[in-house]
Enzyme design. Structure first.
Site, short mmCIF file in Angstrom:
data_model
loop_
_atom_site.label_atom_id
_atom_site.label_comp_id
_atom_site.label_asym_id
_atom_site.label_seq_id
_atom_site.Cartn_x
_atom_site.Cartn_y
_atom_site.Cartn_z
N GLU A 1 0.81 -1.22 0.00
CA GLU A 1 0.00 0.00 0.00
C GLU A 1 0.84 1.27 0.00
O GLU A 1 0.42 2.29 -0.56
CB GLU A 1 -0.95 0.01 1.21
N PHE B 1 -11.33 -6.55 14.70
CA PHE B 1 -10.28 -7.03 13.80
C PHE B 1 -9.99 -5.98 12.72
O PHE B 1 -10.89 -5.49 12.06
CB PHE B 1 -10.73 -8.35 13.15
N GLN B 2 -8.75 -5.63 12.60
CA GLN B 2 -8.25 -4.64 11.65
C GLN B 2 -8.90 -3.27 11.81
O GLN B 2 -9.04 -2.52 10.86
CB GLN B 2 -8.39 -5.15 10.21
N LYS C 1 -17.65 0.11 6.70
CA LYS C 1 -18.15 -0.94 5.80
C LYS C 1 -19.66 -0.84 5.64
O LYS C 1 -20.19 -1.02 4.52
CB LYS C 1 -17.75 -2.32 6.34
N MET D 1 24.61 8.11 0.80
CA MET D 1 24.60 9.42 1.43
C MET D 1 24.93 9.32 2.91
O MET D 1 25.64 10.18 3.46
CB MET D 1 23.25 10.11 1.23
#
Length: 574
Positions: free
Chosen positions: A53, A115-116, A165, A477
């Site tokens: 993502e 959940f989540q 949802k 760097m």
């Protein structure tokens, strides 16, 4: 006029995106966003399936920067949403217009540690311009309309819309006109005051040694023509920030080059000796200014930026104008007197010549491959017409120094956040936005290993990007800082890499390895001719460093110079 009919919240998301002119979204499905993905099959919008993502946000970012349009990313709740945070911070610091749509657990489960379930709006407050939690289907269209307006108005930036949802599953009518946003208007600054314009004009008239500081805001404002008109009319040279590269042509006679920590020596000296700085769409960040107390000590300062919070934030100025840059310059131009500053320009040319005679890219081929050679040759072989998307590190600075950007939106890089892993996904987004453009990834061996899984995205989506991996075997760097300031203790900077040629081939992408300068042209030609994505690994000098370098906390004129006859960048022979 309202539009009759009932839609699910998921359908309303896609209906809204269509009406906003969206043709592509970048995302990854999951449970809380599944109703939206199920509804997606009814619509013509292209979905690009990423491998992570974070890369989805970088792709949307590259899409937005290459096109000037709003980029869109879609993700699920929990880890899907939290994986967006780095990309949102990257977009926020570089003023990229984005809308991120995330699924959330059902509204009845909010606050239960379901959940989540993650409070993504709370997490992203510092790295978004605004965000929303939507729990009802009827609020989806107003939230999305306002999100797009906020993302693109004033100083652009990312906006997140978190949709439960059950809001995606329930139904509502679509009334597009009734959802017309209004609150975004607060991001649009007022008309500049005539007194400020008059004071700016007086400072321009009086200046003997002026310099324009050209920033990213020139591109965001579409003010390229106005900046060039003012520079040419008043005979004022311009220096560019990293994100300003390409905003005005690098090969213009008045162009000095990049300023700041790794800017050209003569540019930083010109700023320190200037009696007037005209800061256009830039924010005086620390990599530009060096030690603030000793920054441009002789100069009056005019700062024009659409974001009022940037004015007098880091550098106190004499004239501060919060407005759209193009609008201000159009008001100023008729009154700006024609000037001849040949004496000032001649002085800068003398400083420039001192560096040009010692430029590393003019070193005879000694069998070693320097990254500066690769960047200069890539510029020459592409005639400076490619869109180059860089990662972060030494290669980023060498690209900025040696690839001369004349075209607008021709350099896409992570400036404010310095996000490693940015280049490959952002280049995929840029190529999708501008399929006719030649797009090159320039990445280091460290940053490339962070997101190389997106090679599979390029293959699956049939995206033609050319990839240059600058491999020096170090986190370059950081190693440079260790060499200069930590007595050469290379703690955790040597990095082992896979065989990048075989890695590319594992993804079905042709790969090449280049170890001498004589091989560069042939390899670049083969990559350009390949039908799909192509990768070149450049095995460059391992312990080369980027010069000049202004140490942290030092003034701009206190640059570290290359400790040999090989010095900073100079005039580029074709």
């Amino acid at each position: 006029m309202s539009e009759p009919g009932s839609f699910t919240g998921a359908q309303l998301i896609w209906e809204s995106l269509l009406r906003e002119g969206v043709d592509t979204v970048f995302g990854y499905p999951g449970g809380a966003i599944l109703p939206t993905y199920d509804a997606m099959t009814e619509y013509t919008i292209r979905h690009v399936l990423v491998r992570h993502e974070q890369s989805a946000v970088h792709m949307a970012d590259g899409y937005a920067r290459a096109s000037g349009r709003v980029g869109v990313v879609v993700a699920t709740s929990g880890p899907g949403a939290t994986n967006l945070v780095t990309g949102l911070a990257t977009a926020m610091l570089d003023s990229t217009p984005l809308v991120a749509i995330t699924g959330q657990v059902g509204s009845a489960l909010l606050g239960t540690d379901a959940f989540q379930e993650v409070d993504i709006t709370g997490i992203t407050i510092p790295v978004t311009k605004h965000n929303y939690l939507v729990t009802r289907a009827e609020d989806i269209v107003p939230a999305l309309r306002e999100a797009f307006a906020v993302a693109r108005s004033g100083r652009p930036g990312p906006v997140l819309v978190d949709i439960t949802k059950d809001a995606q599953q329930s139904r509502a009518t679509l009334d597009w006109e009734a959802a017309l946003p209004q609150r975004h208007l607060r991001h649009i600054p007022p008309t500049p005051k005539p007194a400020d314009l008059a004071q700016a004009l007086e400072l321009i008239r009086e200046a003997k040694r002026p310099v324009i500081l050209a920033g990213h805001g020139i591109q965001l404002s579409g003010a390229r023509a106005e900046v060039l008109a003012l520079a040419e009319r008043a005979d004022i040279p311009f220096a560019l920030t990293l994100l300003g590269l390409g905003a005005v042509p690098a090969t213009h006679p008045l162009s000095l080059g990049m300023m700041g920590m790794h800017g050209e020596a003569w540019v930083n000296r010109a700023i320190q000796e200037a009696d007037l700085l005209l800061a256009f769409g830039m924010r005086f960040d620390d990599r530009v200014t060096g030690k603030l107390k000793e920054y441009a000590p002789h100069a009056k300062k005019i700062h024009i930026d659409i974001d009022a919070s940037e004015l007098n934030k880091n550098v106190p100025v004499d004239v501060a104008i919060a407005a759209d840059l193009g609008a201000v310059l159009r008001a100023l131009l008729p009154e700006v007197p024609v000037a001849d500053r040949s004496a000032w320009l001649g002085t800068i040319r003398e400083w420039r010549g001192d560096s040009a005679v010692r430029d590393i890219k003019n070193l005879p081929d000694d069998g070693h491959l320097y990254a500066a050679h690769v960047m200069h040759d890539l510029w020459r072989l592409t005639k400076g017409e490619a869109v180059v998307v860089t990662d972060v590190g030494q290669h980023q600075m060498w690209e900025a120094q040696y690839y001369k950007h004349d075209g607008e939106r021709s350099l896409i890089t992570s400036g404010g956040a310095g996000t490693m892993g940015f280049a490959l996904p952002a280049a995929i987004g840029a190529k999708i936005a501008r399929p006719e453009a030649e797009v090159w990834v320039v990445a280091g061996d460290g940053g490339f290993q962070m997101t190389f899984a997106e090679l599979m995205t390029a293959v699956q989506e049939d995206v033609k990007v050319n990839i240059a991996v600058i491999n020096n075997g170090y986190l370059g760097m950081v190693r440079q800082w260790q060499a200069l300031f930590y007595e050469g203790r290379y703690a955790a900077t040597p990095i082992l890499s896979p065989d990048f040629v075989k890695l590319a081939e594992a993804f079905g992408i042709p790969g090449q390895r280049v170890e001498t300068r004589a091989e560069v042209a042939t390899a670049v030609a083969r990559a350009r001719e390949a039908k799909g994505a192509a990768l070149i690994e450049f095995k460059v000098e391992q312990e080369d460093s980027v010069y000049p370098m202004v140490p942290a906390g030092a003034a701009l004129h206190e640059m570290i110079r290359r400790p040999s006859v090989l010095a900073e960048t100079g005039s580029d022979p074709v």
